[in-house]
Design a protein around this motif. Structure first.
Motif, short mmCIF file in Angstrom:
data_model
loop_
_atom_site.label_atom_id
_atom_site.label_comp_id
_atom_site.label_asym_id
_atom_site.label_seq_id
_atom_site.Cartn_x
_atom_site.Cartn_y
_atom_site.Cartn_z
N ASN A 226 -6.04 10.55 2.21
CA ASN A 226 -6.63 11.36 3.27
C ASN A 226 -7.62 12.32 2.64
N PRO B 50 -7.15 -0.16 2.55
CA PRO B 50 -7.59 1.10 1.94
C PRO B 50 -7.00 1.35 0.54
N ALA C 184 0.84 -1.19 0.00
CA ALA C 184 0.00 0.00 0.00
C ALA C 184 0.87 1.24 0.00
N LYS D 279 -14.34 0.18 6.20
CA LYS D 279 -13.05 -0.37 6.64
C LYS D 279 -12.98 -1.89 6.57
N SER E 263 -1.53 6.38 2.33
CA SER E 263 -2.97 6.27 2.47
C SER E 263 -3.66 7.56 2.05
#
Length: 314
Positions: A65, A102, A60, A96, A63
Motif C-alpha cells: 500500500n 501485485p 501473495a 494492474k 499487498s
C-alpha cells in the motif's frame, strides 16, 4: 535370468526412479522433491495436483500500500513525498494488467521512487518540447530501441520498435488521453517497457521440442528484474540502493521464499564455507552409492512410510 522380484532397497529405488520420471517436466521440483511427491502419491497422502501445486504455487503476501508503506527518502520533503504518492497512485492503476501484479509492487515502487530525480533528468533530455516537457512517439520509440541495445539478451531492434508502439499506446490511453507522454505517463511506461524488452516472446511457445515431446514456453523475466535491467541501461544510479535488495536475491533464495510462501519447510541459510564443507563430506560418504541413493532416497522413503502409519491430520 531376468529378475522378477525386488528386495526392499530395490523397491525404494524403483519408486524413486518413477518419481524422477513422473515429475521430470516440473522444473521447480528438485530431484528429491520429485521422489517425495511420488511417495506421497503412493501412500495416498497427496494427489498429483496437490504436490505440483505445493512445489510451484506462489502465494501473495500482504499487498503493498503506497500510502501506508511508502517511506520518505533522505532529503525528501513532505510535499515532495506527497507529490510522489499521487504519481504512484496513477502508476499503480496503470500497471494492474502487467504479468505478476501485485507481487512486485513494492520492489517497483522503491526503485522508481529512489531514482525519480534521475528518471526526470532522462525524461527532460528526451522531451521534444522544453516548455511542456512532453514526449512524442518518435522520441519514445528511439529511447526504447536504444535501451534494447543496452540490455543483454532482450528484444531486437525491430522487436523494440513494435513494443514501443504498444507501450506508448497503453500509457497514452490510460493516463494522458493524448498521443504524447507527460512525466507521469513516462514513469508508468517504464515497468511495462522493461518487461516487454526482457520478454520479447512472452506468451509464445518455443519452436524447440524436448526429448519427451513437450513444447515449452520461454521462461519469464519478472517485472522487478526487468525494470532493474532497464534502469541499469538508463544509468539510474540513485536507484541502486533499492535495487540491491533485488540483486541480493539469488535463485536459491527466491526458491526458498517461494517454498515458505507455499507452507513448505526450507533449510536455514548457511555460509558458502559451511556449504562447501558439507558438500565435500557428502561426496565422500556417497561416492560408492548409486545415483538414486545419492538423493537420500532410502531415508526419505522410510520417513514417508513411518508417516503413513500415523493418523492423518484433518
Amino acid at each position: 535370468d531376468m529378475v522378477t522380484e525386488l528386495d526392499f532397497e530395490e523397491f525404494l529405488e524403483a519408486l524413486g526412479r518413477c518419481g524422477l520420471h513422473k515429475y521430470g517436466q516440473v522444473d521447480q521440483m528438485k530431484p528429491a522433491d520429485r521422489v517425495t511427491a511420488m511417495l506421497l502419491n503412493v501412500l495416498g497422502r497427496m494427489d498429483v495436483t496437490s504436490v505440483v501445486t505445493a512445489a510451484t504455487l506462489v502465494r501473495a503476501g500482504v499487498s503493498f500500500n503506497g500510502r501506508a508503506d511508502s517511506e520518505r527518502l533522505p532529503g525528501e520533503t513532505e510535499a515532495e513525498h506527497e507529490r510522489w504518492l499521487r504519481t504512484w497512485q496513477i502508476l499503480e492503476a496503470s500497471l494492474k494488467g502487467l504479468h505478476g501484479f501485485p507481487l512486485w509492487l513494492k520492489d517497483v515502487h522503491n526503485m522508481l521512487h529512489a531514482g525519480l530525480r534521475d528518471i526526470a533528468d532522462v525524461f527532460h533530455r528526451l522531451s521534444s518540447d522544453g516548455s511542456d516537457f512532453e514526449l512524442d512517439f518518435g522520441a519514445f520509440q528511439t529511447f526504447a530501441r536504444s535501451m534494447a541495445g543496452r540490455m543483454d539478451g532482450g528484444a531486437s531492434d525491430s522487436e523494440a520498435a513494435g513494443m514501443a508502439q504498444a507501450v506508448f499506446a497503453s500509457a497514452t490511453n490510460t493516463i494522458t488521453g493524448i498521443p504524447r507522454l507527460n512525466f507521469q505517463a513516462f514513469v508508468a511506461a517504464l515497468p511495462r517497457l522493461a518487461f516487454a524488452l526482457s520478454n520479447p516472446h512472452f506468451g509464445e511457445l518455443e519452436d524447440k521440442v524436448d526429448t519427451s515431446g513437450v513444447v515449452r514456453a520461454p521462461k519469464v523475466q519478472p517485472v522487478q528484474w526487468a525494470l532493474l535491467a532497464l534502469l541499469d541501461a538508463m544509468e539510474i544510479r540513485a536507484a541502486h540502493e533499492a535495487a540491491d535488495a533485488i540483486r541480493g536475491r539469488s535463485p536459491d533464495s527466491l526458491r526458498a521464499q517461494r517454498y515458505r510462501e507455499a507452507g513448505l519447510r526450507v533449510a536455514s541459510p548457511r555460509s558458502p564455507l559451511e556449504r562447501s564443507a558439507e558438500r565435500t563430506a557428502r561426496n565422500k560418504a556417497n561416492a560408492s552409492l548409486s545415483p538414486v541413493k545419492r538423493l537420500g532416497l532410502a531415508s526419505v522413503a522410510r520417513t514417508a512410510m513411518l508417516a503413513s502409519r500415523m493418523t492423518p491430520t484433518k
